[in-house]
Design a protein around this motif. Structure first.
Motif, PDB file in Angstrom:
ATOM      1  N   UNK A 109       0.855  -1.150   0.029  1.00  0.00           N
ATOM      2  CA  UNK A 109      -0.014   0.066  -0.023  1.00  0.00           C
ATOM      3  C   UNK A 109       0.706   1.382  -0.034  1.00  0.00           C
ATOM      4  N   UNK A 110       0.275   2.298  -0.692  1.00  0.00           N
ATOM      5  CA  UNK A 110       1.306   3.401  -0.464  1.00  0.00           C
ATOM      6  C   UNK A 110       1.275   4.036   1.069  1.00  0.00           C
ATOM      7  N   UNK A 111       2.138   4.882   1.146  1.00  0.00           N
ATOM      8  CA  UNK A 111       2.436   5.357   2.668  1.00  0.00           C
ATOM      9  C   UNK A 111       1.370   6.294   2.973  1.00  0.00           C
ATOM     10  N   UNK A 142     -11.455  16.102  -2.226  1.00  0.00           N
ATOM     11  CA  UNK A 142     -12.350  15.068  -2.498  1.00  0.00           C
ATOM     12  C   UNK A 142     -11.445  13.615  -2.540  1.00  0.00           C
ATOM     13  N   UNK A 143     -10.146  13.807  -2.842  1.00  0.00           N
ATOM     14  CA  UNK A 143      -9.440  12.655  -2.806  1.00  0.00           C
ATOM     15  C   UNK A 143      -9.217  12.018  -1.233  1.00  0.00           C
ATOM     16  N   UNK A 231      -4.431  14.718 -12.422  1.00  0.00           N
ATOM     17  CA  UNK A 231      -4.469  14.876 -10.987  1.00  0.00           C
ATOM     18  C   UNK A 231      -3.133  14.434 -10.427  1.00  0.00           C
ATOM     19  N   UNK A 232      -2.384  13.965 -10.887  1.00  0.00           N
ATOM     20  CA  UNK A 232      -1.038  13.687 -10.272  1.00  0.00           C
ATOM     21  C   UNK A 232      -0.423  14.936 -10.394  1.00  0.00           C
ATOM     22  N   UNK A 242       7.010  13.313  -2.855  1.00  0.00           N
ATOM     23  CA  UNK A 242       6.189  12.740  -3.806  1.00  0.00           C
ATOM     24  C   UNK A 242       5.091  11.796  -3.377  1.00  0.00           C
ATOM     25  N   UNK A 243       4.006  11.964  -3.773  1.00  0.00           N
ATOM     26  CA  UNK A 243       2.867  11.315  -3.401  1.00  0.00           C
ATOM     27  C   UNK A 243       2.119  10.855  -4.644  1.00  0.00           C
ATOM     28  N   UNK A 244       1.470   9.904  -4.492  1.00  0.00           N
ATOM     29  CA  UNK A 244       0.650   9.236  -5.493  1.00  0.00           C
ATOM     30  C   UNK A 244      -0.994   9.676  -5.197  1.00  0.00           C
ATOM     31  N   UNK A 245      -1.747   9.873  -6.009  1.00  0.00           N
ATOM     32  CA  UNK A 245      -2.870  10.240  -5.783  1.00  0.00           C
ATOM     33  C   UNK A 245      -3.742   9.198  -4.824  1.00  0.00           C
ATOM     34  N   UNK A 246      -3.484   7.915  -5.183  1.00  0.00           N
ATOM     35  CA  UNK A 246      -4.249   7.043  -4.354  1.00  0.00           C
ATOM     36  C   UNK A 246      -3.764   6.796  -3.092  1.00  0.00           C
TER      37      UNK A 246
END
Length: 300
Positions: A109-111, A142-143, A231-232, A242-246
């Protein structure tokens, strides 16, 4: 991408995926076309010539190329659905994917971002000046505030929100509809966007406002519906690291569980079909609690 010969009937298969998202359909089309091209190099020109031996070779080929376990697992899943469809349609008598082994996805999973990191990213909840800043902050709210998938966010239409509602209706995986509550800051941002902010964005930022996608709630500078890359880019401008939208959706779920939310409620909010999918977040939450315990308790 080179298209597979018509004998493979990939376009027909993709059309049969009526409940799949557009992203899933694109991925399956690409995966199956790649397999057909690879098989052709070995003299296999039709799907009814494929046997389990060839499928195993293909999976090994993907691993040798250095693809991630997740990517190999997805391609194997595409092959299973495709050949099962061919068998149901009578095009083949035996499904060669039965018993096909492929590495499971890593499940990584992402951080999870901290509450402090999210507060720094989102600010104090006030409506910003400037149309781009308003759009960007609404995307981030919203995310994180509603836990939307990126595809759900990009798919929002203008009628998704009607003031003074505090919920939005989204279309998730499998074209399933669900109603999700909005955070208080997101409600204010929505009201500002729908009551003039969107028009200000169109007039100030679009080279050709007449070309705007009128159905879309959120658009990019070309007037097209926001896409994952857009979105990215928005997140890249606002995240400290650095962060992924998910990751914002994962953070949303973990923070809910940390705050005592019931697992079934979180499942409903996330739109998970199976509770086991939501239970992944309980592991993340437990790990975070252990980290706090180890760093704070004198007897840890």
């Amino acid at each position: 991408m080179v298209q597979a010969p018509p004998e493979w009937r990939i376009s027909e298969f993709v059309l049969s995926l009526t409940a799949a998202s557009d992203a899933t359909k694109r991925a399956y089309r690409t995966d199956l076309s790649q397999f057909a091209q690879w098989a052709a190099r070995g003299g296999i020109d039709r799907p009814d010539d494929v046997d389990r031996r060839w499928l195993r070779r293909f999976v090994s080929h993907l691993s040798v190329r250095g693809l991630s376990r997740r990517s190999v697992a997805r391609k194997a899943s595409a092959l299973r659905r495709y050949f099962a469809w061919l068998q149901r349609d009578g095009a083949i008598s035996v499904d060669p994917t039965i018993g096909l082994a492929a590495p499971a996805g890593s499940g990584r999973l992402p951080r999870v971002l901290s509450v402090g990191e999210m507060s720094e990213m989102l600010g104090d909840g006030s409506v910003p000046d400037g149309a781009v800043a308003l759009r960007d902050l609404l995307v981030l709210e919203l995310l994180y505030g509603s836990g939307l998938r990126v595809a759900e966010l990009c798919g929002l239409d203008r009628d998704a929100f009607r003031s003074p509602n505090t919920h939005i209706d989204v279309v998730g995986k499998g074209s399933k509809h669900r109603r999700i509550p909005l955070s208080e800051p997101a409600t204010k941002l929505f009201e500002a966007w729908c009551s003039g902010g969107s028009d200000d964005f169109d007039e100030a930022k679009l080279a050709r406002p007449a070309d705007r996608d009128n159905a879309a709630l959120l658009v990019n500078l070309r007037g097209k519906r926001l896409g994952p890359r857009d979105v990215q880019r928005i997140l890249d401008r606002h995240a400290a690291t650095p962060t992924h939208p998910h990751a914002l959706r994962h953070t949303y779920a973990t923070h809910l569980l940390d705050g005592g939310a019931d697992l079934r409620v979180v499942q409903e909010l996330l739109g998970h079909e199976r509770l086991s999918t939501t239970q992944i977040y309980t592991r993340v939450s437990r790990e975070r609690l252990r980290e706090v315990y180890d760093s704070a308790h004198p007897r840890a």
